[in-house]
Structures are given as structure tokens and as C-alpha cells.
Design an enzyme around this catalytic site. Sequence first.
Site, short mmCIF file in Angstrom:
data_model
loop_
_atom_site.label_atom_id
_atom_site.label_comp_id
_atom_site.label_asym_id
_atom_site.label_seq_id
_atom_site.Cartn_x
_atom_site.Cartn_y
_atom_site.Cartn_z
N GLU A 118 0.83 -1.20 0.00
CA GLU A 118 0.00 0.00 0.00
C GLU A 118 0.87 1.25 0.00
OE1 GLU A 118 -3.44 2.35 2.56
OE2 GLU A 118 -2.66 0.43 3.31
N GLU A 134 3.43 10.54 5.93
CA GLU A 134 3.47 9.39 6.83
C GLU A 134 4.66 8.48 6.58
OE1 GLU A 134 -0.38 7.48 7.56
OE2 GLU A 134 -1.32 9.22 6.61
N ASP A 189 -5.37 3.24 -1.78
CA ASP A 189 -6.16 3.93 -0.77
C ASP A 189 -6.50 5.32 -1.31
OD1 ASP A 189 -6.62 5.77 1.49
OD2 ASP A 189 -6.02 4.10 2.77
N HIS A 244 -4.78 8.45 0.37
CA HIS A 244 -3.38 8.64 0.02
C HIS A 244 -3.25 9.02 -1.47
CE1 HIS A 244 -2.19 7.30 3.94
NE2 HIS A 244 -2.79 6.12 3.77
N HIS A 251 -8.82 0.62 -0.37
CA HIS A 251 -9.29 1.34 0.82
C HIS A 251 -10.06 2.58 0.40
CE1 HIS A 251 -5.82 -0.42 3.45
NE2 HIS A 251 -6.65 -1.34 3.00
N ARG A 275 -10.42 12.32 4.97
CA ARG A 275 -10.32 11.13 5.80
C ARG A 275 -11.66 10.75 6.45
NH1 ARG A 275 -5.11 8.45 6.50
NH2 ARG A 275 -5.82 6.34 6.79
N GLU A 299 -12.15 2.80 5.30
CA GLU A 299 -11.06 3.12 6.22
C GLU A 299 -11.08 4.61 6.58
OE1 GLU A 299 -6.73 1.22 6.35
OE2 GLU A 299 -6.82 2.95 5.01
#
Length: 169
Positions: A15, A21, A47, A50, A73, A79, A108
Amino acid sequence: MYKYTEDHGLQIGIEPINRFETYFINRGEQALALAEAVGPNCGVCLDTFHMNLEEVNMFDTIKKVGKRLVNFHVADNNRMAPGMGHLNWTKIINTLKEIEYDKVLSVEFCSPLDRTPANPYPNSIETNPEGLTAEQKKFLEDHGSSAVTDEFYTMLTKKSIDTLKELIK
């Protein structure tokens, strides 16, 4: 790890995570290159949160990853739950259909918590979480987070379902 998954008939996915991050794998193309170098049972997990930060065009990335996509995701650009930000969920789901992705959509959301008077969800933060050890509670507090209320979590889950349900038929 790859040998273990091969021996047990499992598939793993790499991922890409945004640059805030990690510095290692940030884009789908990087994850795809690594997956291809590792072996046929190594895929990619994309995701939307991201991808919104790192990809020039998330739809092109989904197409490029194609059959190597092993998990997907879903969270909106902020978010929050799908449908609570600005991502184009119709186009995202249609692009997944275009590559014939028929595996899991992992919801998520990691709702940002607002402790200010401007919080649009005033009942979102659980002020007295039950069932957490002191260590778990401290971890949440130290990382600028908290437990969310059942009401808020239920609302986010329902919003995810309401946004995606009709699109995935």
C-alpha cells in the site's frame, strides 16, 4: 514474508502511503514496480485518501495497477467517510469496474476530531471511553485523537454505505 504467503496460497499487497506518513512507497506506480519485482502473488492495495495526496490522476493509477490490485481502501479526501469530501465516487467505482476489480472495498475512514467550538459534529468525541486500558487511552490522547462516540461512528458507517451501495451494483 513473501515465501510464507506463497507456501500458504496467500496474496499480499503493498500500500502506497502519503509522504507525510512515510518516504518509502508513496505512489501506486512505485508499489506496482515493487510488487512486480517481488513475485506474482504480490499485489497493490490502493487507498483513495493517500492517492488524493500523491497521484497526478488517481483514475490512471487504478488502471495502471489493474489486475495487480488486491485491496482498495475507501475514505474521502478529508479522511471522513466516502461522500463527506470532494472525491468523485462514481468515477472511482466506475474505474474499478473498468479494470474488473471485484474484490474488497475496505472502508477506512479515520475521522479527524475537532475539539474547538467550530466542530461540525459536536457529539463525535467520546469523553469517557469505556473498555480502554489506561495505556490505550493515553496512546489516543498522545496522538491527538480520541475514541469516537457510537453515534458518530454509526453515522460515518451509514454514510459510507449510502454513498457506495448504489455504485457497486
